[in-house]
Design a protein around this motif. Structure first.
Motif, mmCIF file in Angstrom:
data_model
loop_
_atom_site.group_PDB
_atom_site.id
_atom_site.type_symbol
_atom_site.label_atom_id
_atom_site.label_comp_id
_atom_site.label_asym_id
_atom_site.label_seq_id
_atom_site.Cartn_x
_atom_site.Cartn_y
_atom_site.Cartn_z
ATOM 1 N N SER A 115 34.214 -36.513 -90.356
ATOM 2 C CA SER A 115 32.776 -36.325 -90.575
ATOM 3 C C SER A 115 32.270 -35.002 -90.006
ATOM 4 C CB SER A 115 31.996 -37.471 -89.935
ATOM 5 O OG SER A 115 32.061 -37.381 -88.523
ATOM 6 N N GLY A 116 32.956 -34.478 -88.990
ATOM 7 C CA GLY A 116 32.453 -33.309 -88.286
ATOM 8 C C GLY A 116 31.438 -33.638 -87.204
ATOM 9 N N ILE A 117 31.115 -34.923 -87.026
ATOM 10 C CA ILE A 117 30.191 -35.333 -85.968
ATOM 11 C C ILE A 117 30.955 -35.359 -84.647
ATOM 12 C CG2 ILE A 117 28.699 -37.169 -85.097
ATOM 13 C CD1 ILE A 117 28.308 -38.061 -88.011
ATOM 14 N N ALA A 118 30.418 -34.704 -83.651
ATOM 15 C CA ALA A 118 31.111 -34.603 -82.367
ATOM 16 C C ALA A 118 31.121 -35.932 -81.628
ATOM 17 C CB ALA A 118 30.423 -33.545 -81.501
ATOM 18 N N ASP A 119 32.164 -36.132 -80.842
ATOM 19 C CA ASP A 119 32.176 -37.260 -79.919
ATOM 20 C C ASP A 119 31.101 -37.027 -78.870
ATOM 21 O OD1 ASP A 119 34.689 -39.410 -78.862
ATOM 22 O OD2 ASP A 119 32.935 -39.011 -77.641
ATOM 23 N N TYR A 120 30.290 -38.047 -78.599
ATOM 24 C CA TYR A 120 29.181 -37.873 -77.669
ATOM 25 C C TYR A 120 29.648 -37.697 -76.229
ATOM 26 C CZ TYR A 120 30.078 -42.926 -77.481
ATOM 27 O OH TYR A 120 30.689 -44.158 -77.397
ATOM 28 N N LEU A 121 30.867 -38.139 -75.889
ATOM 29 C CA LEU A 121 31.314 -38.036 -74.500
ATOM 30 C C LEU A 121 31.579 -36.592 -74.060
ATOM 31 C CD1 LEU A 121 33.566 -41.189 -74.185
ATOM 32 C CD2 LEU A 121 31.379 -40.785 -73.084
ATOM 33 N N PRO A 122 32.540 -35.887 -74.661
ATOM 34 C CA PRO A 122 32.801 -34.542 -74.155
ATOM 35 C C PRO A 122 31.720 -33.534 -74.486
ATOM 36 C CG PRO A 122 34.200 -35.015 -76.026
ATOM 37 C CD PRO A 122 33.508 -36.292 -75.684
ATOM 38 N N TYR A 123 30.887 -33.813 -75.499
ATOM 39 C CA TYR A 123 29.861 -32.847 -75.870
ATOM 40 C C TYR A 123 28.523 -33.135 -75.205
ATOM 41 C CZ TYR A 123 33.010 -30.751 -79.195
ATOM 42 O OH TYR A 123 34.066 -30.096 -79.762
ATOM 43 N N ALA A 124 28.206 -34.394 -75.040
ATOM 44 C CA ALA A 124 26.920 -34.719 -74.427
ATOM 45 C C ALA A 124 26.965 -34.648 -72.910
ATOM 46 C CB ALA A 124 26.480 -36.121 -74.849
ATOM 47 N N PHE A 125 28.167 -34.863 -72.347
ATOM 48 C CA PHE A 125 28.318 -34.844 -70.897
ATOM 49 C C PHE A 125 29.419 -33.863 -70.537
ATOM 50 C CE2 PHE A 125 27.469 -39.305 -72.193
ATOM 51 C CZ PHE A 125 26.153 -39.356 -71.785
ATOM 52 N N PRO A 126 29.311 -33.170 -69.402
ATOM 53 C CA PRO A 126 30.406 -32.303 -68.967
ATOM 54 C C PRO A 126 31.697 -33.105 -68.875
ATOM 55 C CG PRO A 126 28.459 -31.918 -67.634
ATOM 56 C CD PRO A 126 28.172 -33.129 -68.480
ATOM 57 N N SER A 127 32.790 -32.507 -69.295
ATOM 58 C CA SER A 127 34.042 -33.257 -69.394
ATOM 59 C C SER A 127 35.096 -32.726 -68.442
ATOM 60 C CB SER A 127 34.577 -33.196 -70.829
ATOM 61 O OG SER A 127 34.916 -31.873 -71.162
#
Length: 376
Positions: A115-127
């Motif tokens: 889909s190209g939709i980012a995973d919310y974990l590594p993109y929404a929060f520092p990983s």
């Protein structure tokens, strides 16, 4: 395909499993099937403080193995005519995925991570090395969110708000939990019930699973192990996260099950008893997907494909949540199955550059899995 009858080497399986425990895994348990034979085994402890032993019937958080269940539930609705596999998701969820993205991203793309939709974990929060804490790079932030109730729309919005990982349909795809939270919202829309109830009714009960479900509370009923998170050496000694609110992953990784239930589920799935042959063929259409650890895997609709030279093609999924790891694989002819659960994850300590380093558990666990799947 004709079933290849073969026997299990119980002594070799026992030895290989004990090797994983000796290498540093607190506890693990597994079920291996070959032909008509079944081997159940466990090694180590469920609680490092008390020494309580693990047992093969324990319930366990199975992480992203949940995605196969969710994909099967979606395919059931495709078969009923309520969902079109190649329809744009914006047709169903225009508010959640508005505009051009909603028109270009299809249901299939959500299922196969293109889909190209980012995973919310590594993109929404520092990983950290692809496996982030929820708010910052610290064990404390995992603890801070232990009982937090996340709304799926909140997490989906974070994924959609992050930079796209690629054009819709482009290969390689990029693995994203946001895709499966969207599929959960789709299931709720077309069925009029919660995604947990729908997957339970249409998949779990259909497969006859007795110990699989979405807990309504942060803890696990029935006997289970503590689940130890090391976060690549940031949590030392590893900390128990068997009590956790799983709303942060929901239909992407929130199920609890047993190793025996998982083998039964995949056996029923590949026998055509959960979805039809046409749907199963769609699930097995694979392409390259970049996983959260940066490795490229062959992924279909909720299924991994693994080739073991000289031993055939295997299908299934693996999963990891805080403190718990699971692998469930079935050979293409159905003649060999393994489901294994471990109660320590992210055991590899990182170097100064943040790269996880090899650990004896890696080789020992690989040796056990090879013995289970290949017989040597």
């Amino acid at each position: 395909m004709e079933l290849q009858l073969e026997s299990l080497d119980a002594a070799a399986l026992r030895s290989a499993m004990d090797g994983v425990h000796r290498a540093g895994m607190p506890g693990l348990y597994a079920e291996v099937r070959a032909g008509g034979e079944v081997w159940l085994g466990a090694a180590g402890v469920a609680d490092v403080a008390t020494g309580r032993p693990v047992a093969p019937g324990m319930r366990h958080r199975i992480g992203s193995v949940t995605k196969t269940f969710t994909a099967a539930a979606v395919l059931r609705q495709v078969e009923s005519g309520r969902i079109e596999l190649d329809a744009p998701i914006g047709r169903y969820l225009p508010t959640l995925v508005p505009g051009e993205r909603g028109e270009r991203i299809t249901v299939r793309m959500l299922l196969n991570h293109t889909s190209g939709i980012a995973d919310y974990l590594p993109y929404a929060f520092p990983s950290f090395a692809g496996f982030p804490s929820l708010l910052e790079i610290s064990p404390e932030s995992i603890d801070d969110n232990r009982f937090r109730r996340f709304l799926p729309t909140e997490l989906i919005g974070m994924g959609l708000g992050a930079p796209a990982t690629g054009e819709p349909g482009a290969r390689p795809g990029v693995y994203s939990n946001a895709n499966y939270l969207l599929l959960g919202q789709l299931l709720e829309l077309v069925t009029g019930t919660t995604v947990e109830r729908q997957i339970t009714r249409d998949v779990i009960q259909r497969a006859g699973l007795r110990h699989t479900g979405f807990p309504a509370v942060p803890y696990i009923d029935e006997p289970h192990s503590r689940m130890y998170e090391a976060l690549y050496g940031l949590i030392d000694p590893p900390r128990d996260y068997s009590v956790y609110n799983m709303s942060w992953v929901g239909p992407a990784a929130g199920l609890v099950s047993t190793v025996s239930d998982l083998n039964r589920f995949y056996d029923k799935l590949f026998a055509g008893e959960i979805v039809g042959d046409s749907s199963l063929a769609q699930m097995r259409r694979t392409g390259p997907v970049i996983a959260l650890d940066g490795k490229t895997i062959e992924y279909g609709l909720g299924l991994h494909k693994v080739e073991i030279p000289g031993h055939g093609t295997f299908w299934g999924h693996d999963g990891t949540v805080w403190g718990a790891g699971t692998v469930s694989m079935t050979r293409a002819d159905g003649g060999r199955q393994l489901s294994v659960a471990v109660n320590l994850v992210r055991w590899n300590k990182a170097d100064s550059a943040g790269v996880p380093q090899p650990h004896p558990i890696d080789a020992a666990l690989a040796a056990f899995q090879r013995q289970a799947l290949c017989g040597r």
